[in-house]
Design a protein around this motif. Structure first.
Motif, PDB file in Angstrom:
ATOM      1  N   ASN A  83       4.831  -0.287  18.316  1.00  0.00           N
ATOM      2  CA  ASN A  83       4.756  -1.738  18.396  1.00  0.00           C
ATOM      3  C   ASN A  83       3.385  -2.221  17.935  1.00  0.00           C
ATOM      4  OD1 ASN A  83       7.344  -1.734  19.583  1.00  0.00           O
ATOM      5  ND2 ASN A  83       6.483  -1.572  21.638  1.00  0.00           N
ATOM      6  N   SER A  84       3.292  -3.502  17.667  1.00  0.00           N
ATOM      7  CA  SER A  84       2.013  -4.104  17.242  1.00  0.00           C
ATOM      8  C   SER A  84       1.361  -3.303  16.125  1.00  0.00           C
ATOM      9  CB  SER A  84       1.065  -4.203  18.453  1.00  0.00           C
ATOM     10  OG  SER A  84       1.647  -4.963  19.484  1.00  0.00           O
ATOM     11  N   LEU A  85       2.149  -2.980  15.132  1.00  0.00           N
ATOM     12  CA  LEU A  85       1.656  -2.128  14.051  1.00  0.00           C
ATOM     13  C   LEU A  85       0.556  -2.809  13.254  1.00  0.00           C
ATOM     14  CD1 LEU A  85       5.044  -0.576  13.041  1.00  0.00           C
ATOM     15  CD2 LEU A  85       2.996   0.738  13.604  1.00  0.00           C
ATOM     16  N   LYS A  86      -0.374  -1.980  12.805  1.00  0.00           N
ATOM     17  CA  LYS A  86      -1.518  -2.446  12.040  1.00  0.00           C
ATOM     18  C   LYS A  86      -1.519  -1.762  10.669  1.00  0.00           C
ATOM     19  CE  LYS A  86      -4.262  -2.545  16.313  1.00  0.00           C
ATOM     20  NZ  LYS A  86      -5.487  -2.023  16.982  1.00  0.00           N
ATOM     21  N   PRO A  87      -2.159  -2.343   9.689  1.00  0.00           N
ATOM     22  CA  PRO A  87      -2.233  -1.680   8.368  1.00  0.00           C
ATOM     23  C   PRO A  87      -2.808  -0.271   8.455  1.00  0.00           C
ATOM     24  CG  PRO A  87      -2.904  -3.963   8.173  1.00  0.00           C
ATOM     25  CD  PRO A  87      -2.716  -3.705   9.638  1.00  0.00           C
ATOM     26  N   GLU A  88      -3.723  -0.037   9.381  1.00  0.00           N
ATOM     27  CA  GLU A  88      -4.309   1.295   9.510  1.00  0.00           C
ATOM     28  C   GLU A  88      -3.351   2.319  10.110  1.00  0.00           C
ATOM     29  OE1 GLU A  88      -5.593  -1.611  10.596  1.00  0.00           O
ATOM     30  OE2 GLU A  88      -6.617  -1.361  12.529  1.00  0.00           O
ATOM     31  N   ASP A  89      -2.174   1.882  10.542  1.00  0.00           N
ATOM     32  CA  ASP A  89      -1.142   2.824  10.993  1.00  0.00           C
ATOM     33  C   ASP A  89      -0.338   3.382   9.822  1.00  0.00           C
ATOM     34  OD1 ASP A  89      -0.569   0.608  13.752  1.00  0.00           O
ATOM     35  OD2 ASP A  89      -1.651   2.526  13.803  1.00  0.00           O
ATOM     36  N   THR A  90      -0.571   2.872   8.628  1.00  0.00           N
ATOM     37  CA  THR A  90       0.133   3.356   7.448  1.00  0.00           C
ATOM     38  C   THR A  90      -0.163   4.831   7.229  1.00  0.00           C
ATOM     39  OG1 THR A  90       0.147   1.197   6.382  1.00  0.00           O
ATOM     40  CG2 THR A  90       0.325   3.138   4.956  1.00  0.00           C
ATOM     41  N   ALA A  91       0.897   5.639   7.164  1.00  0.00           N
ATOM     42  CA  ALA A  91       0.730   7.087   7.025  1.00  0.00           C
ATOM     43  C   ALA A  91       2.092   7.747   6.921  1.00  0.00           C
ATOM     44  CB  ALA A  91      -0.029   7.661   8.221  1.00  0.00           C
ATOM     45  N   LEU A  92       2.041   9.014   6.581  1.00  0.00           N
ATOM     46  CA  LEU A  92       3.216   9.881   6.674  1.00  0.00           C
ATOM     47  C   LEU A  92       3.215  10.446   8.094  1.00  0.00           C
ATOM     48  CD1 LEU A  92       5.400  10.727   4.667  1.00  0.00           C
ATOM     49  CD2 LEU A  92       4.014  12.718   4.110  1.00  0.00           C
ATOM     50  N   TYR A  93       4.291  10.230   8.820  1.00  0.00           N
ATOM     51  CA  TYR A  93       4.383  10.666  10.203  1.00  0.00           C
ATOM     52  C   TYR A  93       5.227  11.924  10.310  1.00  0.00           C
ATOM     53  CZ  TYR A  93       2.162   6.443  11.967  1.00  0.00           C
ATOM     54  OH  TYR A  93       1.250   5.450  12.255  1.00  0.00           O
ATOM     55  N   TYR A  94       4.699  12.906  11.052  1.00  0.00           N
ATOM     56  CA  TYR A  94       5.363  14.191  11.235  1.00  0.00           C
ATOM     57  C   TYR A  94       5.629  14.444  12.712  1.00  0.00           C
ATOM     58  CZ  TYR A  94       3.524  15.273   6.555  1.00  0.00           C
ATOM     59  OH  TYR A  94       3.210  15.259   5.216  1.00  0.00           O
TER      60      TYR A  94
END
Length: 122
Positions: A83-94
């Motif tokens: 929740n409350s996602l930020k641009p810095e959360d952009t990534a490939l998630y594993y």
């Protein structure tokens, strides 16, 4: 254990996504599960982990209060509600599975799924 992550996508800042990680094998409920992420040009970063029982969780400071890890052992699935996602959360998630509890080190997880891409952008 084979792991398959899904649920990534493009979301605007402040939005939400839920990632899923489906596991094959009857021993899923014996493993502690973790989520990691890797942004372009950066090292792999620990996000969250949940104990095999589901009764304990631990988060990176950068996501604490915004992300929630959970699991459904009957469905062999672990989730990451973001929740409350930020641009810095952009990534490939594993997602990853391992025997050790409360470890944030990627090398201490034994099994890995393929990544699912999360992009936070307006």
């Amino acid at each position: 254990v084979q792991l398959q992550a899904s649920g990534g996508g493009l979301v605007q800042p402040g939005g939400s996504l839920r990632l899923s990680c489906a596991a094959s094998g009857r021993t899923f409920n014996m493993y502690n599960m973790g989520w990691f992420r890797q942004a372009p040009g950066k090292d792999c970063e620990f996000v969250a982990t949940i104990r095999w029982s589901g009764r304990s969780t631990y988060y990176a400071d950068s996501v604490k209060g915004r992300f929630t890890i959970s699991r459904d052992n009957a469905k062999n699935t672990v989730y990451l509600q973001m929740n409350s996602l930020k641009p810095e959360d952009t990534a490939l998630y594993y997602c990853a599975a391992g025997d050790m509890w409360l470890t944030t080190k990627s090398a201490e997880y034994d099994y890995w799924g393929q990544g699912t891409l999360v992009t936070v952008s307006s």
